[in-house]
Motif scaffolding. Structure first.
Motif, short mmCIF file in Angstrom:
data_model
loop_
_atom_site.label_atom_id
_atom_site.label_comp_id
_atom_site.label_asym_id
_atom_site.label_seq_id
_atom_site.Cartn_x
_atom_site.Cartn_y
_atom_site.Cartn_z
N ASP A 108 0.86 -1.18 0.00
CA ASP A 108 0.00 0.00 0.00
C ASP A 108 0.90 1.23 0.00
OD1 ASP A 108 -1.79 2.04 0.36
OD2 ASP A 108 -2.67 1.24 2.21
N GLU A 109 1.03 1.86 -1.16
CA GLU A 109 1.97 2.98 -1.28
C GLU A 109 1.54 4.20 -0.48
OE1 GLU A 109 3.26 3.92 -5.19
OE2 GLU A 109 4.07 1.91 -5.55
N SER A 110 0.29 4.24 -0.05
CA SER A 110 -0.17 5.37 0.77
C SER A 110 0.46 5.35 2.17
CB SER A 110 -1.69 5.36 0.89
OG SER A 110 -2.14 4.25 1.67
N GLU A 111 1.10 4.23 2.53
CA GLU A 111 1.76 4.13 3.83
C GLU A 111 3.16 4.75 3.80
OE1 GLU A 111 1.80 0.13 5.22
OE2 GLU A 111 -0.37 -0.13 5.06
N PHE A 112 3.59 5.22 2.64
CA PHE A 112 4.93 5.76 2.49
C PHE A 112 4.86 7.16 1.89
CE2 PHE A 112 4.90 1.21 2.11
CZ PHE A 112 5.87 0.81 3.02
N THR A 113 5.76 8.02 2.31
CA THR A 113 5.79 9.38 1.79
C THR A 113 7.19 9.76 1.36
OG1 THR A 113 5.19 11.69 2.27
CG2 THR A 113 6.13 10.41 4.08
N LEU A 114 7.29 10.39 0.20
CA LEU A 114 8.58 10.83 -0.32
C LEU A 114 9.08 12.03 0.48
CD1 LEU A 114 10.71 10.68 -2.68
CD2 LEU A 114 9.25 12.35 -3.88
N VAL A 115 10.36 12.00 0.81
CA VAL A 115 10.97 13.14 1.50
C VAL A 115 11.30 14.20 0.45
CG1 VAL A 115 12.92 13.91 2.92
CG2 VAL A 115 11.90 11.65 3.30
N LYS A 120 10.13 17.30 6.09
CA LYS A 120 10.24 15.84 5.98
C LYS A 120 11.69 15.40 6.13
CE LYS A 120 6.17 15.33 3.01
NZ LYS A 120 5.70 15.01 1.65
N ALA A 121 12.64 16.21 5.66
CA ALA A 121 14.06 15.89 5.86
C ALA A 121 14.40 15.87 7.34
CB ALA A 121 14.93 16.91 5.13
N ARG A 122 13.84 16.81 8.09
CA ARG A 122 14.06 16.85 9.54
C ARG A 122 13.50 15.59 10.20
NH1 ARG A 122 10.79 17.97 13.47
NH2 ARG A 122 9.18 18.74 12.04
N VAL A 136 22.42 11.32 12.12
CA VAL A 136 22.09 11.63 10.73
C VAL A 136 21.58 13.07 10.77
CG1 VAL A 136 20.68 11.04 8.73
CG2 VAL A 136 21.50 9.23 10.26
N ASP A 137 22.37 13.98 10.24
CA ASP A 137 22.06 15.40 10.39
C ASP A 137 21.03 15.85 9.36
OD1 ASP A 137 23.02 17.86 11.94
OD2 ASP A 137 23.13 18.57 9.87
N THR A 138 20.14 16.73 9.81
CA THR A 138 19.09 17.23 8.92
C THR A 138 19.65 17.89 7.67
OG1 THR A 138 17.58 17.57 10.79
CG2 THR A 138 17.11 18.80 8.77
N SER A 139 20.75 18.62 7.82
CA SER A 139 21.33 19.32 6.66
C SER A 139 21.81 18.33 5.60
CB SER A 139 22.49 20.21 7.11
OG SER A 139 23.56 19.45 7.65
N VAL A 140 22.29 17.16 6.02
CA VAL A 140 22.72 16.15 5.06
C VAL A 140 21.51 15.63 4.29
CG1 VAL A 140 23.75 13.86 4.79
CG2 VAL A 140 24.72 15.46 6.44
N LEU A 154 9.70 7.99 4.05
CA LEU A 154 9.28 7.75 5.43
C LEU A 154 8.10 6.79 5.42
CD1 LEU A 154 9.42 11.43 6.66
CD2 LEU A 154 10.81 9.58 7.60
N GLY A 155 8.08 5.88 6.39
CA GLY A 155 6.95 4.98 6.55
C GLY A 155 6.01 5.52 7.62
N ARG A 156 4.73 5.52 7.31
CA ARG A 156 3.73 6.10 8.21
C ARG A 156 3.08 5.02 9.09
NH1 ARG A 156 0.70 10.73 7.64
NH2 ARG A 156 1.33 10.92 5.44
N CYS A 157 2.83 5.37 10.33
CA CYS A 157 2.05 4.53 11.24
C CYS A 157 1.20 5.47 12.09
CB CYS A 157 2.95 3.67 12.12
SG CYS A 157 2.03 2.54 13.19
#
Length: 242
Positions: A108-115, A120-122, A136-140, A154-157
């Motif tokens: 189910d691709e709705s459970e995942f979101t592109l950064v 979202k990077a943060r 893992v630094d946000t700036s990276v 990111l995986g959503r729950c």
């Protein structure tokens, strides 16, 4: 196959280094060192006949280069490091699988979101740091957004994003899946497996016939069940003593 998988990983580190202005190519080695000592701070691509190991020791002690050297299976390189006060600190498995005639239709691709944003990077940086136990630094992560050959997810729950992962398409058209992690309080719910299968699907969409990854010993058993095979190790060494 081991050399191909490790070369893919080194290429990823180099690309991250270039995106963060932290990649350096020296005589006999390269290193990536995003500040402040964030992932992936590594020395790699060691050339035994070229490297000045004493200079490397000095620069590690002054903090100029990372105190972590990644090497594929190579006895000459290992002997060089061990004879100069470097000790093995970790070993991960180089793994690969064919994606021919494979696609997970039950994802189910709705459970995942592109950064694709700073926020979202943060979140990705926070989830990855909590999952792996290193910074893992946000700036990276921000520097990797919207790059043609990289996708971070990111995986959503419910209302949280407890899992993360990324796909890197290398210059040979082979995808590697990386940074697959789940925060401790969500482990055991199958979120890592879901992320892995989702990332494999993303690799297939990129027309990759092969997928690479590196895994811990515990992770190796999980990935074997998904169809990955092991092709040796990537070993890391750090300088100890004076």
């Amino acid at each position: 196959m081991n050399k191909q998988i490790i070369a893919h990983l080194f290429e990823l580190w180099e690309q991250i280094g270039k995106h963060t202005d932290s990649f350096n190519k020296e005589r006999g080695f390269a290193f990536t060192k995003p500040e402040p000592d964030s992932w992936p701070s590594k020395v790699y691509n060691i050339e035994v006949g070229q490297i000045n190991i004493k200079d490397v020791q000095r620069r590690i002690r002054t903090g100029e280069i990372p105190n972590s050297i990644g090497i594929p299976e190579c006895e000459n390189t290992k002997q060089l490091l061990e004879s100069n006060n470097f000790c093995s600190t970790s070993k991960v498995k180089a793994m690969a699988m064919s994606t021919e005639q494979l696609y997970y239709d039950d994802i189910d691709e709705s459970e995942f979101t592109l950064v694709d944003s700073k926020n979202k990077a943060r979140i990705f940086a926070r989830t990855a740091s909590a999952s792996f136990g290193y910074l893992v630094d946000t700036s990276v992560v921000q520097s990797l957004i919207n790059k043609e050959n990289m996708q971070l997810f990111l995986g959503r729950c419910k209302d949280d994003f407890p899992s993360c992962g990324m796909v890197y398409l290398d210059q040979n058209g082979i995808s590697g899946i990386h940074m697959i992690g789940t925060k401790a309080e969500f482990q055991g719910l199958g979120m890592g497996k879901k992320m892995t299968r989702f990332l494999i699907n993303q690799s297939i969409k990129s027309k990759s016939n092969t997928v690479f990854l590196v895994a811990s010993e515990a992770g190796e058993r999980i990935y074997h069940k998904l169809g990955f095979s092991t092709y040796g190790n990537l070993e890391s060494f750090s300088l100890t003593g004076p």
